[in-house]
Design a protein around this motif. Structure first.
Motif, PDB file in Angstrom:
ATOM      1  N   LEU A 124      -6.069  -6.221  13.526  1.00  0.00           N
ATOM      2  CA  LEU A 124      -7.115  -6.311  12.504  1.00  0.00           C
ATOM      3  C   LEU A 124      -7.025  -5.095  11.588  1.00  0.00           C
ATOM      4  O   LEU A 124      -6.904  -3.967  12.069  1.00  0.00           O
ATOM      5  CB  LEU A 124      -8.493  -6.365  13.149  1.00  0.00           C
ATOM      6  N   TRP A 125      -7.088  -5.332  10.280  1.00  0.00           N
ATOM      7  CA  TRP A 125      -6.968  -4.237   9.310  1.00  0.00           C
ATOM      8  C   TRP A 125      -7.938  -4.468   8.170  1.00  0.00           C
ATOM      9  O   TRP A 125      -8.123  -5.598   7.703  1.00  0.00           O
ATOM     10  CB  TRP A 125      -5.539  -4.183   8.766  1.00  0.00           C
ATOM     11  N   ARG A 126      -8.566  -3.381   7.711  1.00  0.00           N
ATOM     12  CA  ARG A 126      -9.474  -3.408   6.563  1.00  0.00           C
ATOM     13  C   ARG A 126      -9.060  -2.276   5.636  1.00  0.00           C
ATOM     14  O   ARG A 126      -8.835  -1.148   6.077  1.00  0.00           O
ATOM     15  CB  ARG A 126     -10.915  -3.199   7.040  1.00  0.00           C
ATOM     16  N   GLY A 127      -8.956  -2.568   4.342  1.00  0.00           N
ATOM     17  CA  GLY A 127      -8.581  -1.542   3.382  1.00  0.00           C
ATOM     18  C   GLY A 127      -9.291  -1.746   2.054  1.00  0.00           C
ATOM     19  O   GLY A 127      -9.833  -2.821   1.776  1.00  0.00           O
ATOM     20  N   ARG A 128      -9.300  -0.693   1.241  1.00  0.00           N
ATOM     21  CA  ARG A 128      -9.921  -0.766  -0.089  1.00  0.00           C
ATOM     22  C   ARG A 128      -8.981  -1.503  -1.042  1.00  0.00           C
ATOM     23  O   ARG A 128      -7.792  -1.200  -1.112  1.00  0.00           O
ATOM     24  CB  ARG A 128     -10.209   0.628  -0.625  1.00  0.00           C
ATOM     25  N   LEU A 129      -9.534  -2.425  -1.786  1.00  0.00           N
ATOM     26  CA  LEU A 129      -8.738  -3.149  -2.778  1.00  0.00           C
ATOM     27  C   LEU A 129      -8.137  -2.202  -3.813  1.00  0.00           C
ATOM     28  O   LEU A 129      -7.039  -2.443  -4.309  1.00  0.00           O
ATOM     29  CB  LEU A 129      -9.595  -4.205  -3.483  1.00  0.00           C
ATOM     30  N   ILE A 182       0.857  -1.177   0.000  1.00  0.00           N
ATOM     31  CA  ILE A 182       0.000   0.000   0.000  1.00  0.00           C
ATOM     32  C   ILE A 182       0.900   1.236   0.000  1.00  0.00           C
ATOM     33  O   ILE A 182       2.110   1.108   0.229  1.00  0.00           O
ATOM     34  CB  ILE A 182      -0.966  -0.001   1.212  1.00  0.00           C
ATOM     35  N   PRO A 183       0.357   2.418  -0.248  1.00  0.00           N
ATOM     36  CA  PRO A 183       1.214   3.612  -0.323  1.00  0.00           C
ATOM     37  C   PRO A 183       2.083   3.862   0.911  1.00  0.00           C
ATOM     38  O   PRO A 183       3.190   4.380   0.790  1.00  0.00           O
ATOM     39  CB  PRO A 183       0.208   4.756  -0.532  1.00  0.00           C
ATOM     40  N   SER A 184       1.617   3.472   2.090  1.00  0.00           N
ATOM     41  CA  SER A 184       2.390   3.759   3.305  1.00  0.00           C
ATOM     42  C   SER A 184       3.383   2.668   3.673  1.00  0.00           C
ATOM     43  O   SER A 184       4.108   2.803   4.647  1.00  0.00           O
ATOM     44  CB  SER A 184       1.434   3.995   4.475  1.00  0.00           C
ATOM     45  N   GLY A 185       3.442   1.574   2.917  1.00  0.00           N
ATOM     46  CA  GLY A 185       4.393   0.515   3.215  1.00  0.00           C
ATOM     47  C   GLY A 185       3.853  -0.851   2.820  1.00  0.00           C
ATOM     48  O   GLY A 185       3.022  -0.979   1.923  1.00  0.00           O
ATOM     49  N   VAL A 186       4.323  -1.862   3.531  1.00  0.00           N
ATOM     50  CA  VAL A 186       3.914  -3.241   3.267  1.00  0.00           C
ATOM     51  C   VAL A 186       3.240  -3.781   4.517  1.00  0.00           C
ATOM     52  O   VAL A 186       3.788  -3.700   5.617  1.00  0.00           O
ATOM     53  CB  VAL A 186       5.121  -4.130   2.904  1.00  0.00           C
ATOM     54  N   LEU A 187       2.038  -4.319   4.333  1.00  0.00           N
ATOM     55  CA  LEU A 187       1.334  -4.990   5.422  1.00  0.00           C
ATOM     56  C   LEU A 187       1.587  -6.480   5.313  1.00  0.00           C
ATOM     57  O   LEU A 187       1.429  -7.067   4.248  1.00  0.00           O
ATOM     58  CB  LEU A 187      -0.169  -4.733   5.334  1.00  0.00           C
TER      59      LEU A 187
END
Length: 158
Positions: free
Chosen positions: A137-142, A53-58
Motif C-alpha cells: 500500500l502506498w500513498r503520495g502527493r499528486l 516519482i523522484p526516487s523511481g517508478v512505482l
C-alpha cells in the motif's frame, strides 16, 4: 500600452493597476491525473498504473482513497488478530473511521476539487541500479508525481 511587471515577491503580475494571479504550470499536480484520481475515488475501481516519482517508478494499482484507508485498517487488524496489540487496534479503528468519512464525503456528490493524494495497492518501486522494492500500500502527493502511464509491470506482492 499595457504594462506587466512583477512585484517584490514575484508572485503576482500587474495589469493596468490590477493584480493578477500568476499561474505556476510546473509545481502543481497534473490536472489529468488529478481528474483520474478523482474518478477512481468516486467510482471506486482499480486501474493498473505506473507512477514516476523522484526516487523511481512505482508500478501498481490505483485505488480509491476510502479503499486505501480500509486496507490499511485491515493490515493493522491483521497485526492484532487476538487483540494483544492495543495500539494497532486503536489505529485500525481510526483508519476505519477515516475510510467511512471519506466514503460518505465522496457519496455526497459534492465536487471534489481538493484531490491531493494518489493511492496505490500492490505497489513495487523500481529504482535505478537496485532490485525492485515491494511496497504494498502506498500513498503520495499528486504534486510529487512527475509522470504517469496506464498499465503496470505485472509485479505481484507476495
Amino acid at each position: 500600452m499595457v504594462e506587466v511587471s512583477k512585484d517584490d515577491s514575484g508572485s503576482r503580475d500587474q495589469h493596468q493597476g490590477e493584480e493578477l494571479p500568476v499561474r505556476d504550470w510546473w509545481s502543481g499536480a497534473d490536472p489529468d491525473l488529478q481528474l483520474l484520481v478523482g474518478l477512481v475515488n468516486k467510482l471506486e475501481f482499480e486501474l493498473p498504473m505506473r507512477i514516476f516519482i523522484p526516487s523511481g517508478v512505482l508500478s501498481g494499482y490505483l485505488i480509491a482513497m476510502p479503499a486505501y484507508f480500509s486496507r490499511v485498517a485491515g493490515v493493522l487488524h491483521g497485526n492484532s488478530d487476538d487483540g494483544s496489540n492495543p495500539v494497532a487496534d486503536a489505529l485500525a479503528k481510526s483508519y476505519d473511521s477515516i475510510s467511512e468519512a471519506r466514503r460518505k464525503n465522496i457519496e455526497s456528490n459534492e465536487p471534489d476539487d481538493d484531490v491531493r493524494h494518489i493511492h496505490l495497492d500492490q505497489a513495487v518501486l523500481h529504482g535505478t541500479g537496485a532490485e525492485p522494492l515491494q511496497v504494498g500500500l502506498w500513498r503520495g502527493r499528486l504534486s510529487n508525481v512527475s509522470g504517469w502511464s496506464m498499465g503496470n509491470y505485472g509485479d505481484q506482492v507476495e
